[in-house]
Design an enzyme around this catalytic site. Structure first.
Site, PDB file in Angstrom:
ATOM      1  N   ASP A   7      90.607 -11.061 -10.727  1.00  0.00           N
ATOM      2  CA  ASP A   7      90.186  -9.821  -9.833  1.00  0.00           C
ATOM      3  C   ASP A   7      91.563  -9.865  -9.042  1.00  0.00           C
ATOM      4  O   ASP A   7      92.523 -10.485  -8.803  1.00  0.00           O
ATOM      5  CB  ASP A   7      89.043 -10.120  -8.827  1.00  0.00           C
ATOM      6  CG  ASP A   7      88.832  -9.078  -7.988  1.00  0.00           C
ATOM      7  OD1 ASP A   7      88.818  -7.933  -8.318  1.00  0.00           O
ATOM      8  OD2 ASP A   7      88.546  -9.515  -6.990  1.00  0.00           O
ATOM      9  N   ASP A  44      86.229 -13.159  -6.115  1.00  0.00           N
ATOM     10  CA  ASP A  44      85.652 -13.723  -5.130  1.00  0.00           C
ATOM     11  C   ASP A  44      84.420 -12.622  -4.463  1.00  0.00           C
ATOM     12  O   ASP A  44      83.754 -12.955  -3.411  1.00  0.00           O
ATOM     13  CB  ASP A  44      86.644 -13.390  -3.950  1.00  0.00           C
ATOM     14  CG  ASP A  44      86.967 -12.013  -3.679  1.00  0.00           C
ATOM     15  OD1 ASP A  44      87.410 -11.344  -4.511  1.00  0.00           O
ATOM     16  OD2 ASP A  44      87.280 -11.962  -2.415  1.00  0.00           O
ATOM     17  N   ASP A  91      82.540  -9.395  -8.922  1.00  0.00           N
ATOM     18  CA  ASP A  91      82.862 -10.124  -9.775  1.00  0.00           C
ATOM     19  C   ASP A  91      81.845 -11.231 -10.578  1.00  0.00           C
ATOM     20  O   ASP A  91      82.032 -11.744 -11.696  1.00  0.00           O
ATOM     21  CB  ASP A  91      83.859 -11.051  -9.491  1.00  0.00           C
ATOM     22  CG  ASP A  91      85.049 -10.289  -8.888  1.00  0.00           C
ATOM     23  OD1 ASP A  91      85.491  -9.351  -9.281  1.00  0.00           O
ATOM     24  OD2 ASP A  91      85.774 -10.517  -7.615  1.00  0.00           O
TER      25      ASP A  91
END
Length: 390
Positions: free
Chosen positions: A88, A290, A294
């Site tokens: 990410d 995080d 995700d």
């Protein structure tokens, strides 16, 4: 488990054959039983049973000392086989502390009213960009206006309605969010392209079907991110960044840190599909993130790495948690996993090799049961000692 399933029945069978063979050769039952017991003692799979758990216990302990918390032994074993890592961007590659750098009010709009409505909408959101806009509004003493019907559109932005007579719809997000609602934002594209080229994320504000303002938000790459990505490349891993951000911003950050491939404007569903597509190609995929967005990809990946301090659902969905957000710990975790698997293979080799050599000696009546017992204990000690080398 695969080795034990074959080894244990084989040893029991050899023990039985030893007993039968010595009896058939006309030897006393006590002597035949002694030789049979010697076979079982020398082959007692204590070392085999200790080979994997001792190495994994030491490996997870070492990982914890480095700020890498591993949920179970399976994750530690699987991490050694990874060859692709999907990152990410916000809060993972970047610091996760975005700040508003620019604000553009379109002509003829009431700034005080617009900021009050934006603050009111963003107060309901947990997204990093929403927090940045909310903090910017608070720094200017903007009082949030009451809103209702709040809804988050993952990967796009948020929407709500203003209280009052008109109950206008408020949209705060990317161009895709506005386009889906039929709001024309083409006139602002030149400005947003210029911001994106500088690594800034453009955020549109539309009220009542009209684009009224723009924010630019910037987030810096984490210190050491470039070195961490370079280390992963040296370990032979391919790196991919999947982000909901616009392509220009995503490419800007990817160039800064040296990531191979970029997937921009990715929704949570897109990230999940990316992981599955890579797995369908035969790749072993790790996912690092995080946020709430995700979580599906973290759960689907062969190994999910969560950034400590991120959303609770991301941490719960992941197999490994990296304390402090240092992505260099990903490389450390994979390297430690590979070392642990190497120790396990060494342990199994010594445990099995020792037995393969000693069992025929015991079956031939050349090994006293007490000596066999002592040798079996020493094999366990050697396996534990080898594991402690980690």
């Amino acid at each position: 488990d695969r080795i034990s399933a074959r080894f244990v029945p084989a040893v029991a069978g050899i023990g039985g054959l030893t007993l039968a063979g010595w009896l058939m050769a006309g030897h006393p039952a006590s002597r035949a039983l002694a030789h049979s017991v010697a076979v079982l003692l020398i082959a007692c799979p204590c070392a085999l049973g200790l080979a994997t758990p001792t190495a994994i216990m030491v490996g997870t302990g070492q990982a914890a000392r480095r700020g890498i918390y591993i949920r179970n032994g399976e994750a530690l074993e699987t991490a050694a086989t990874l060859n692709t890592l999907v990152f990410d961007k916000t809060g993972t590659i970047t610091e996760g502390k975005p700040a508003v750098t620019d604000f553009l009010l379109l002509e003829g709009q009431d700034e005080a009213r617009i900021l009050a409505l934006v603050a009111g909408v963003e107060a309901h959101s947990e997204h990093f960009l929403a927090r940045a806009i909310g903090a910017w509004c608070r720094a200017r003493a903007v009082s949030p206006a009451p809103t209702f019907d709040f809804e988050a559109a993952p990967g796009h932005g948020v929407r709500a309605r203003a209280r009052g007579r008109k109950r206008e719809e408020i949209l705060v997000g990317n161009a895709a969010l506005l386009e889906a609602a039929g709001v024309d934002c083409g006139a602002q594209r030149e400005q947003t392209r210029a911001w994106a080229a500088q690594g800034k994320t453009p955020v549109y504000v539309a009220i009542g079907g009209v684009c009224v303002a723009l924010f630019a938000i910037a987030d810096q790459a984490r210190a050491g991110a470039r070195e961490a990505i370079a280390l992963l490349h040296r370990l032979g891993l391919q790196t991919v960044m999947a982000t909901g951000d616009v392509e220009a911003v995503a490419n800007h950050i990817a160039r800064q840190v040296g990531i191979d491939r970029v997937i921009a404007r990715a929704t949570p569903g897109d990230k999940l599909e990316l992981v599955r597509a890579l797995q369908a190609e035969g790749r072993r995929v790790g996912m690092i993130g995080d946020g709430i967005n995700d979580a599906p990809a973290l759960a689907a990946a062969d190994v999910g790495f969560a950034i400590g301090g991120g959303a609770d659902i991301a941490v719960e969905s992941a197999d490994i948690t990296l304390v402090g957000g240092d992505i260099a710990r990903v490389a450390g975790g994979i390297e430690l996993s590979r070392r642990t698997m190497g120790i396990i293979r060494q342990n199994l080799f010594w445990a099995l090799g020792y037995n393969v050599v000693a069992i025929p000696v015991a079956a031939a009546g050349r090994l006293n049961p007490m000596i066999a017992a002592a040798a079996m204990a020493m094999s366990s000690v050697s396996v534990v000692t080898n594991s402690l080398r980690l």
